[in-house]
Design an enzyme around this catalytic site. Structure first.
Site, PDB file in Angstrom:
ATOM      1  N   SER A 129       0.828  -1.204   0.000  1.00  0.00           N
ATOM      2  CA  SER A 129       0.000   0.000   0.000  1.00  0.00           C
ATOM      3  C   SER A 129       0.858   1.248   0.000  1.00  0.00           C
ATOM      4  O   SER A 129       1.961   1.272   0.565  1.00  0.00           O
ATOM      5  CB  SER A 129      -0.901  -0.003   1.243  1.00  0.00           C
ATOM      6  OG  SER A 129      -1.521   1.255   1.422  1.00  0.00           O
ATOM      7  N   TYR A 154      -2.616  -0.070  10.012  1.00  0.00           N
ATOM      8  CA  TYR A 154      -2.751  -0.668   8.686  1.00  0.00           C
ATOM      9  C   TYR A 154      -1.452  -0.525   7.900  1.00  0.00           C
ATOM     10  O   TYR A 154      -0.936  -1.495   7.324  1.00  0.00           O
ATOM     11  CB  TYR A 154      -3.898  -0.007   7.916  1.00  0.00           C
ATOM     12  CG  TYR A 154      -3.946  -0.403   6.463  1.00  0.00           C
ATOM     13  CD1 TYR A 154      -4.305  -1.699   6.088  1.00  0.00           C
ATOM     14  CD2 TYR A 154      -3.614   0.507   5.460  1.00  0.00           C
ATOM     15  CE1 TYR A 154      -4.345  -2.063   4.748  1.00  0.00           C
ATOM     16  CE2 TYR A 154      -3.648   0.148   4.127  1.00  0.00           C
ATOM     17  CZ  TYR A 154      -4.007  -1.142   3.780  1.00  0.00           C
ATOM     18  OH  TYR A 154      -4.029  -1.507   2.458  1.00  0.00           O
TER      19      TYR A 154
END
Length: 337
Positions: A129, A154
């Site tokens: 990501s 995350y």
């Protein structure tokens, strides 16, 4: 031989699985329909794959964070390659439910690595990501930049995945490619992301929440461009030749950014949605939320040079495509509520 696609009920996973099926691959999709967002949407994606893929597509409802369940589900599957796109997504939700991220993104990633190791897969492509870059002020984000200051759990789990993958590439010579995705949107997208949320609110006449008073930049990347990059990477595993690769590794492991290479202000996104919907947005300006970053901007020189990746979809084309799907396809299904 079969390609495993984890997160096949997810947004990117469904589209990647569909592209592989369209070119004649056999695909086993894995997902366990976590209720982070609409389970009906996830089920509809799998139904779409089943309808279009025919006998070439099979699906296993299994939690890849459970090693025993994963092994049992794939005991009779001859695995050739793996595209690991399943994860617990979302920056803000990681503040509320950190255990879900440890289970899916840490334990789950290790389980996939172990599966790939023991099955001798030819290539493991996995999702990282853009959030691993943290709150950077220098742009564009380069794979060679340091990524050791995540500002959300995350992001930390995704960076941990990259490091665990490097360990397996070093110890077991497992060929891997990690892909840092930049704000993916398009048909069949995620209801928790801005493009869906803003479109839905505008069409319903509800106000939209816009953080940091609209002063945020995102490298919005259309799903077709993302799928093209994933497939390009899958078809070209890194060589175990001792040479340095993107990400700084000399093992058969590399990292790439996949983005549109063109950051846009949130206000520009809202204008495109207003145009596509034919309605004006009512905007509720709010401060920046914890865990959010101000901007994302992908340097894609590495993946363009190595794989020939070149995004082709501007926001002005991608947003109408999403709004058209949302209005004419999704809202017409009995499961959209």
């Amino acid at each position: 031989m079969t390609i495993i696609v984890t997160g096949a009920a997810g947004f990117i996973g469904m589209h990647v699985a569909a592209a592989l099926l369209a070119r004649g691959e056999r695909v086993v999709g894995i997902d366990n329909f976590t209720p982070y967002y609409s389970v009906a949407l996830k089920q509809a994606r799998v139904a779409h794959l089943a309808a279009t893929g025919g006998d070439a597509f099979t699906f296993a409802n299994v939690d890849f964070g459970n090693a025993d369940a994963l092994a049992a589900a794939l005991a009779d599957v001859a695995v050739d390659r793996i595209v690991h796109l399943g994860a617990q997504p979302g920056v803000r939700y990681s503040l509320e439910n950190p255990a879900a991220y440890v289970h899916s993104n840490i334990a789950g990633h290790v389980n996939i690595l172990e599966l790939a190791r023991h099955r001798g897969v030819r290539h493991l492509v996995y999702a990282s990501s853009s959030s691993v870059y943290g709150m950077r002020s220098d742009t564009p984000f380069r794979v060679a930049d340091r990524a050791d200051t995540p500002i959300s759990l995350y992001a930390a789990t995704k960076r941990a995945d990259e490091l665990m993958s490097e360990t397996y590439a070093h110890l077991f010579r497992l060929p891997q490619t990690g892909l840092r995705f930049f704000t993916v949107y398009g048909p069949w997208g995620r209801p928790d992301m801005a493009v869906w949320k803003f479109t839905e609110a505008v069409l319903q006449g509800r106000p939209i929440d816009v953080y940091n008073h609209g002063d945020m930049l995102r490298d919005f990347t259309f799903i077709d461009d993302i799928v093209n990059g994933v497939v390009l990477a899958l078809d070209r595993p890194p060589a175990d030749d001792g040479r340095d690769k993107p990400g700084g590794f000399s093992t058969p492991h590399r990292l790439y950014n996949i983005g549109n290479n063109r950051p846009e202000q949130l206000t520009a996104l809202i204008r495109e949605i207003e145009t596509a919907c034919g309605r004006q947005a009512e905007i509720n300006l709010l401060p920046m939320q914890d865990g959010d970053v101000y901007q994302t901007f992908a340097d894609i020189d590495d993946i363009a040079r190595d794989l020939g990746f070149a995004p082709t979809t501007p926001l002005s084309a991608g947003i109408p495509a999403f709004v058209d799907w949302y209005r004419n396809d999704w809202l017409a299904t009995p499961t959209h509520q």
